[in-house]
Design a protein around this motif. Structure first.
Motif, PDB file in Angstrom:
ATOM      1  N   VAL A  95      25.528 -53.116  26.726  1.00 19.66           N
ATOM      2  CA  VAL A  95      26.517 -52.066  26.985  1.00 19.66           C
ATOM      3  C   VAL A  95      26.771 -51.217  25.749  1.00 19.66           C
ATOM      4  N   THR A  96      26.938 -51.857  24.598  1.00 15.58           N
ATOM      5  CA  THR A  96      27.382 -51.155  23.385  1.00 15.58           C
ATOM      6  C   THR A  96      26.316 -50.235  22.807  1.00 15.58           C
ATOM      7  N   ILE A  97      25.087 -50.721  22.665  1.00 16.86           N
ATOM      8  CA  ILE A  97      24.047 -49.944  21.982  1.00 16.86           C
ATOM      9  C   ILE A  97      23.729 -48.642  22.718  1.00 16.86           C
ATOM     10  N   PRO A  98      23.439 -48.649  24.033  1.00 13.10           N
ATOM     11  CA  PRO A  98      23.182 -47.370  24.715  1.00 13.10           C
ATOM     12  C   PRO A  98      24.391 -46.437  24.709  1.00 13.10           C
ATOM     13  N   CYS A  99      25.595 -47.009  24.888  1.00  7.02           N
ATOM     14  CA  CYS A  99      26.798 -46.172  24.893  1.00  7.02           C
ATOM     15  C   CYS A  99      26.987 -45.491  23.543  1.00  7.02           C
ATOM     16  N   ALA A 100      26.843 -46.266  22.461  1.00  8.03           N
ATOM     17  CA  ALA A 100      27.019 -45.702  21.118  1.00  8.03           C
ATOM     18  C   ALA A 100      25.944 -44.660  20.815  1.00  8.03           C
ATOM     19  N   TYR A 101      24.726 -44.919  21.231  1.00  6.14           N
ATOM     20  CA  TYR A 101      23.646 -43.953  20.980  1.00  6.14           C
ATOM     21  C   TYR A 101      23.913 -42.645  21.719  1.00  6.14           C
ATOM     22  N   THR A 102      24.388 -42.753  22.960  1.00  8.26           N
ATOM     23  CA  THR A 102      24.712 -41.547  23.729  1.00  8.26           C
ATOM     24  C   THR A 102      25.816 -40.749  23.061  1.00  8.26           C
ATOM     25  N   LEU A 103      26.852 -41.427  22.594  1.00  9.84           N
ATOM     26  CA  LEU A 103      27.971 -40.739  21.943  1.00  9.84           C
ATOM     27  C   LEU A 103      27.592 -40.165  20.578  1.00  9.84           C
ATOM     28  N   SER A 104      26.506 -40.638  20.001  1.00 10.14           N
ATOM     29  CA  SER A 104      26.075 -40.114  18.701  1.00 10.14           C
ATOM     30  C   SER A 104      25.271 -38.829  18.824  1.00 10.14           C
ATOM     31  N   ARG A 105      24.868 -38.459  20.051  1.00 11.10           N
ATOM     32  CA  ARG A 105      24.069 -37.255  20.246  1.00 11.10           C
ATOM     33  C   ARG A 105      24.970 -36.027  20.286  1.00 11.10           C
ATOM     34  N   PRO A 106      24.764 -35.058  19.391  1.00 11.61           N
ATOM     35  CA  PRO A 106      25.621 -33.865  19.347  1.00 11.61           C
ATOM     36  C   PRO A 106      25.514 -32.993  20.604  1.00 11.61           C
ATOM     37  N   GLU A 107      24.403 -33.109  21.344  1.00 12.41           N
ATOM     38  CA  GLU A 107      24.244 -32.276  22.539  1.00 12.41           C
ATOM     39  C   GLU A 107      24.972 -32.829  23.753  1.00 12.41           C
ATOM     40  N   LEU A 108      25.589 -34.007  23.652  1.00 14.60           N
ATOM     41  CA  LEU A 108      26.317 -34.586  24.785  1.00 14.60           C
ATOM     42  C   LEU A 108      27.549 -33.744  25.105  1.00 14.60           C
ATOM     43  N   PHE A 109      27.627 -33.245  26.324  1.00  9.98           N
ATOM     44  CA  PHE A 109      28.763 -32.415  26.725  1.00  9.98           C
ATOM     45  C   PHE A 109      30.028 -33.278  26.843  1.00  9.98           C
ATOM     46  N   GLY A 110      31.112 -32.826  26.235  1.00  8.71           N
ATOM     47  CA  GLY A 110      32.377 -33.553  26.280  1.00  8.71           C
ATOM     48  C   GLY A 110      32.406 -34.804  25.420  1.00  8.71           C
ATOM     49  N   ARG A 111      31.566 -34.848  24.388  1.00  8.01           N
ATOM     50  CA  ARG A 111      31.467 -36.045  23.554  1.00  8.01           C
ATOM     51  C   ARG A 111      32.802 -36.397  22.907  1.00  8.01           C
ATOM     52  N   ASN A 112      33.473 -35.432  22.329  1.00  2.62           N
ATOM     53  CA  ASN A 112      34.750 -35.699  21.655  1.00  2.62           C
ATOM     54  C   ASN A 112      35.807 -36.206  22.635  1.00  2.62           C
ATOM     55  N   PHE A 113      35.786 -35.668  23.857  1.00  2.00           N
ATOM     56  CA  PHE A 113      36.750 -36.122  24.863  1.00  2.00           C
ATOM     57  C   PHE A 113      36.521 -37.589  25.201  1.00  2.00           C
ATOM     58  N   PHE A 114      35.260 -37.970  25.417  1.00  2.00           N
ATOM     59  CA  PHE A 114      34.957 -39.353  25.753  1.00  2.00           C
ATOM     60  C   PHE A 114      35.344 -40.305  24.624  1.00  2.00           C
ATOM     61  N   ILE A 115      35.092 -39.885  23.387  1.00  2.00           N
ATOM     62  CA  ILE A 115      35.423 -40.746  22.241  1.00  2.00           C
ATOM     63  C   ILE A 115      36.936 -40.949  22.141  1.00  2.00           C
ATOM     64  N   LYS A 116      37.692 -39.843  22.254  1.00  2.00           N
ATOM     65  CA  LYS A 116      39.151 -39.957  22.153  1.00  2.00           C
ATOM     66  C   LYS A 116      39.734 -40.741  23.325  1.00  2.00           C
ATOM     67  N   PHE A 117      39.157 -40.542  24.510  1.00  2.00           N
ATOM     68  CA  PHE A 117      39.634 -41.273  25.679  1.00  2.00           C
ATOM     69  C   PHE A 117      39.412 -42.779  25.505  1.00  2.00           C
ATOM     70  N   MET A 118      38.250 -43.145  24.962  1.00  2.00           N
ATOM     71  CA  MET A 118      37.964 -44.561  24.742  1.00  2.00           C
ATOM     72  C   MET A 118      38.843 -45.147  23.649  1.00  2.00           C
ATOM     73  N   MET A 119      39.176 -44.361  22.644  1.00  2.00           N
ATOM     74  CA  MET A 119      40.001 -44.859  21.543  1.00  2.00           C
ATOM     75  C   MET A 119      41.425 -45.170  21.988  1.00  2.00           C
ATOM     76  N   VAL A 120      41.870 -44.531  23.059  1.00  2.00           N
ATOM     77  CA  VAL A 120      43.211 -44.827  23.577  1.00  2.00           C
ATOM     78  C   VAL A 120      43.322 -46.298  23.953  1.00  2.00           C
ATOM     79  N   THR A 121      42.226 -46.875  24.472  1.00  2.00           N
ATOM     80  CA  THR A 121      42.257 -48.278  24.899  1.00  2.00           C
ATOM     81  C   THR A 121      42.372 -49.240  23.728  1.00  2.00           C
TER      82      THR A 121
END
Length: 302
Positions: A95-121
Motif C-alpha cells: 500500500v505505502t510504496i505505490p501510494c508514496a510514489y504516486t504522490l511524489s509525481r509533480p504531474e499528479l492532478f490535485g497532489r497537494n489536496f490529497f497530501i493535506k487530506f491524508m495529513m488530517v488523519t
C-alpha cells in the motif's frame, strides 16, 4: 607534508570534556537497565529478590528460561506474531510504496489536496469505539485481519517514502526511460523499486517493530486464545505470576512451594523481556543504516 594542529582554547576544552562526560553518563544510563535485565534473568532468584545481584549475574541458573521455553503457549504466540508481523509488513509495503510514489509525481492532478487530506488523519481519528464497530461490521473480529488491515498503512510512512522518491530518484532517469518507450508500470517495477531498497527497509522496520510489540488491538479484537500474539501471551504470563506470588496458603509445604514460585516469578519477568525483544535486537543492527537514512530523508523534505 606539514600538519597543522589547532590549539583548543580553555573554553573549548571545557566544552569537549562536558560532552564526553554527558555521553558516558547517557551510555551508562542506557546500558545499566539492559545489563541488569539480562543478569537478572540468569541469576539465583533469592539473590535477585534480595538485591544482592545489582549488575552481573550471581548464582547462575537457567531455571527461568527453562520454565518460559517449556510453555507451549509462548511458542504458539511466537508463531502467531511472526505470521502477523510478516503479513502486516507485506500489506504495508504493497500500500505505502505505490501510494508514496504516486504522490511524489509533480504531474499528479490535485497532489497537494490529497497530501493535506491524508495529513488530517494524523491528528484526528474516530476513536476506539468507532474502530471496534467498523471491524465488527466488516466481520473481522477474532481474525488475523483485525490486526493487519486497520494498520495497512501510515501517513507518516507515506510522507517519508514520498520524500525519498523526490530526493533520491532522479527525474531525468524516468524521462530517459519514457523516451525509450517504457510505460509507468515498467518505470515503477524495473527502475524505481530496485533503487528503493533503503526506504523499503525503513518502512519494514517501522511497521515490523510496531506489530511485534503491539498487543492493544489484539486485546480488543481477539477472543480466541489460539490466535493470541506473543505479547498477549507474555502479558497473561506476567499477570498469572503476579497472582501466584501474592497467593496465601495455610499448609507449610504449600507455603514453601508458593514462596519458591514467587521467587522464580521475579526472574521469569526478566526472561520474558529478553524472549520478546531478542528478535528485534538481532534484526535491528542489519537495518540501522537504512533506519538512520530514512529518518534523515523524512526531515529534509516533508
Amino acid at each position: 607534508m606539514h600538519t597543522t594542529h589547532i590549539k583548543m582554547s580553555r573554553g573549548d576544552k571545557v566544552f569537549v570534556t562536558f560532552n564526553y562526560l554527558f555521553v558516558i553518563i547517557a551510555t551508562l544510563l542506557v546500558l545499566y537497565p539492559l545489563i541488569y535485565i539480562i543478569s537478572g534473568s540468569v541469576s539465583d532468584p533469592k539473590l535477585v529478590n534480595s538485591g544482592a545481584m545489582w549488575l552481573l549475574p550471581k548464582g547462575f541458573t537457567w531455571a527461568g528460561y527453562a520454565k518460559i521455553l517449556a510453555n507451549q503457549d509462548i511458542w504458539m504466540g511466537y508463531k502467531n506474531t511472526i505470521i502477523y508481523t510478516a503479513a502486516t509488513v507485506l500489506v504495508n509495503l504493497i500500500v505505502t510504496i505505490p501510494c508514496a510514489y504516486t504522490l511524489s509525481r509533480p504531474e499528479l492532478f490535485g497532489r497537494n489536496f490529497f497530501i493535506k487530506f491524508m495529513m488530517v488523519t494524523m491528528f484526528f481519528s474516530g476513536g476506539m469505539i468507532p474502530s471496534y464497530l467498523l471491524v465488527k461490521n466488516l466481520g473481522m473480529l477474532n481474525t488475523m485481519w483485525a490486526l493487519i488491515l486497520p494498520v495497512a498503512t501510515s501517513v507518516y510512512n507515506i510522507i517519508v517514502t514520498r520524500s525519498f522518491f523526490e530526493t533520491n530518484i532522479p527525474r531525468e532517469l524516468e524521462e530517459s526511460a519514457i523516451m525509450d518507450g517504457a510505460n509507468d508500470f515498467t518505470i515503477f517495477f524495473k527502475i524505481v523499486l530496485p533503487l528503493s531498497a533503503p526506504i523499503i527497509a525503513v518502512v519494514a522496520l517501522f511497521v515490523g517493530v510496531g506489530r511485534w510489540n503491539g498487543f492493544m488491538d489484539a486485546l480488543i479484537y481477539l477472543s480466541d486464545r489460539s490466535k493470541y500474539p506473543l505479547q498477549m501471551i507474555l502479558r497473561e504470563l506476567l499477570i498469572l505470576q503476579d497472582l501466584s506470588s501474592n497467593s496465601t496458603a495455610s499448609n507449610t509445604s504449600v507455603q514453601m512451594a508458593a514462596y519458591k514460585q514467587a521467587q522464580l516469578a521475579g526472574i521469569i519477568k526478566y526472561g520474558v523481556m529478553i524472549v520478546s525483544t531478542l528478535p528485534i535486537v538481532v534484526v535491528y543492527p542489519f537495518l540501522q543504516r537504512y533506519f538512520v537514512k530514512g529518518m534523515l530523508v523524512g526531515s529534509l523534505k516533508g
